[in-house]
Design an enzyme around this catalytic site. Structure first.
Site, PDB file in Angstrom:
ATOM      1  N   HIS A 159      90.919 -40.758  76.664  1.00  0.00           N
ATOM      2  CA  HIS A 159      91.658 -39.527  76.393  1.00  0.00           C
ATOM      3  C   HIS A 159      90.783 -38.518  75.636  1.00  0.00           C
ATOM      4  CE1 HIS A 159      95.197 -37.076  75.558  1.00  0.00           C
ATOM      5  NE2 HIS A 159      94.823 -37.015  74.283  1.00  0.00           N
TER       6      HIS A 159
ATOM      7  N   PHE B 292      83.750 -21.407  69.211  1.00  0.00           N
ATOM      8  CA  PHE B 292      84.177 -22.800  69.358  1.00  0.00           C
ATOM      9  C   PHE B 292      84.142 -23.477  67.995  1.00  0.00           C
ATOM     10  CE2 PHE B 292      83.412 -27.296  70.476  1.00  0.00           C
ATOM     11  CZ  PHE B 292      84.451 -27.501  71.368  1.00  0.00           C
TER      12      PHE B 292
ATOM     13  N   GLU C 244      95.588 -27.211  74.313  1.00  0.00           N
ATOM     14  CA  GLU C 244      96.259 -25.916  74.492  1.00  0.00           C
ATOM     15  C   GLU C 244      95.470 -24.745  73.877  1.00  0.00           C
ATOM     16  OE1 GLU C 244      98.618 -29.096  75.363  1.00  0.00           O
ATOM     17  OE2 GLU C 244      97.980 -28.702  73.284  1.00  0.00           O
TER      18      GLU C 244
ATOM     19  N   ARG D  51      82.207 -31.777  57.851  1.00  0.00           N
ATOM     20  CA  ARG D  51      82.174 -30.836  58.966  1.00  0.00           C
ATOM     21  C   ARG D  51      83.287 -29.785  58.920  1.00  0.00           C
ATOM     22  NH1 ARG D  51      80.312 -35.708  60.247  1.00  0.00           N
ATOM     23  NH2 ARG D  51      78.470 -35.871  61.584  1.00  0.00           N
TER      24      ARG D  51
ATOM     25  N   THR E  35      90.844 -45.152  74.226  1.00  0.00           N
ATOM     26  CA  THR E  35      90.942 -44.793  75.647  1.00  0.00           C
ATOM     27  C   THR E  35      90.075 -43.565  75.931  1.00  0.00           C
ATOM     28  OG1 THR E  35      92.797 -43.265  75.331  1.00  0.00           O
ATOM     29  CG2 THR E  35      93.317 -45.614  75.606  1.00  0.00           C
TER      30      THR E  35
ATOM     31  N   VAL F  54      89.475 -33.243  67.609  1.00  0.00           N
ATOM     32  CA  VAL F  54      89.722 -34.354  68.526  1.00  0.00           C
ATOM     33  C   VAL F  54      88.978 -35.569  67.985  1.00  0.00           C
ATOM     34  CG1 VAL F  54      89.621 -35.148  70.903  1.00  0.00           C
ATOM     35  CG2 VAL F  54      89.836 -32.703  70.426  1.00  0.00           C
ATOM     36  N   ILE F  55      89.707 -36.687  67.798  1.00  0.00           N
ATOM     37  CA  ILE F  55      89.111 -37.910  67.260  1.00  0.00           C
ATOM     38  C   ILE F  55      89.145 -38.979  68.342  1.00  0.00           C
ATOM     39  CG2 ILE F  55      89.236 -39.661  65.457  1.00  0.00           C
ATOM     40  CD1 ILE F  55      90.653 -37.614  63.688  1.00  0.00           C
TER      41      ILE F  55
END
Length: 264
Positions: free
Chosen positions: A198, A223, A168, A237, A196, A191-192
């Site tokens: 995904h 970003f 989103e 990070r 899958t 995002v980890i």
């Protein structure tokens, strides 16, 4: 054709031969006792001067050595040392490898250069952050807010918008940019990778959507989304939040300068 002689020339030639005597080869000359040491290699006594015109040339091997030395000296004068590059190569501008934030460019004099500054004074900034993987995104947000304060952006000039997840983020960034109240937008998320595919869909759509928001609105969108193989990689990070702030402020200043030059 017969050879003509001047009158009396024969007498002069004959007299000269009588005075000098017949010519004897050098190797047939008989030397007296004690004269061998005084004799030169050409058979002349040492006391007798050798005419300049009759001096014998150096042996062929010595001539070759002298010619080789002369040629080598000429090459040394004309050819630059192999270890030193030609002068024209030193004058060429040498460009450094491109980098982000920490990298610099070396641009020759005489060109018009426009570069942005990360100074955030008198600028309003929108921050959109995802709640998913909040243990990581909270630290990203903390890093970004600290950098905004260091850059001189006042707290009342910063608006933070929360969205459910990284997918989103583009929609939230687009909504902030379309208000035209902010000089730039900072997008933060995490995002980890799981078991899958995904991860690939979410990370890819977040990146392309944020880029689309910037292109459609003309407002810089940085970003600041971490894409990790595991949560353990986040510790090294989380400074990505501060980096995203510097990038957004630099692009906002760059846009401002370009707009000012276009209307000048």
């Amino acid at each position: 054709m017969t050879e003509e002689r001047w009158p009396g020339e024969e007498r002069l030639v004959g007299t000269k031969e009588e005075e000098l005597g017949p010519e004897v080869p050098a190797d047939e000359v008989e030397l007296g006792p004690g004269e061998e040491e005084l004799a030169e290699p050409d058979g002349r006594p040492q006391s007798e001067p050798v005419p300049q015109a009759e001096a014998e040339p150096a042996p062929p091997e010595e001539q070759l050595e002298e010619e080789g030395d002369d040629a080598e000296a000429e090459r040394d004068d004309d050819t630059p040392p192999p270890d030193e590059p030609p002068a024209e190569e030193d004058e060429l501008p040498r460009l450094r490898p491109p980098g982000h934030a920490a990298g610099e460019l070396s641009i020759p004099d005489g060109y018009g250069v426009v570069t942005g500054s990360s100074d955030g004074a008198r600028r309003s900034v929108g921050v959109v952050v995802s709640r998913f993987n909040g243990e990581v995104t909270n630290r990203l947000l903390e890093s970004a807010l600290d950098e905004l304060e260091v850059a001189g952006v006042a707290r009342q000039s910063v608006t933070v918008v929360q969205v459910p997840g990284a997918f989103e983020l583009p929609l939230g960034a687009m909504a902030l940019a379309k208000t035209r109240r902010f000089a730039c937008i900072v997008a933060l998320g995490c995002v980890i990778r799981g078991e899958t595919p995904h991860f690939d869909f979410v990370a890819g759509e977040a990146a392309s959507g944020l880029q689309l928001a910037a292109l459609e609105t003309g407002i810089p969108v940085s970003f600041g989304v971490l894409t990790l193989e595991s949560a353990d990689q986040a510790d090294d990070r989380v400074g990505k939040g501060a980096e995203a702030v510097r990038t957004a402020l630099e692009m906002a200043d760059l846009f401002s300068q370009l707009r000012a030059s276009a209307t000048a």
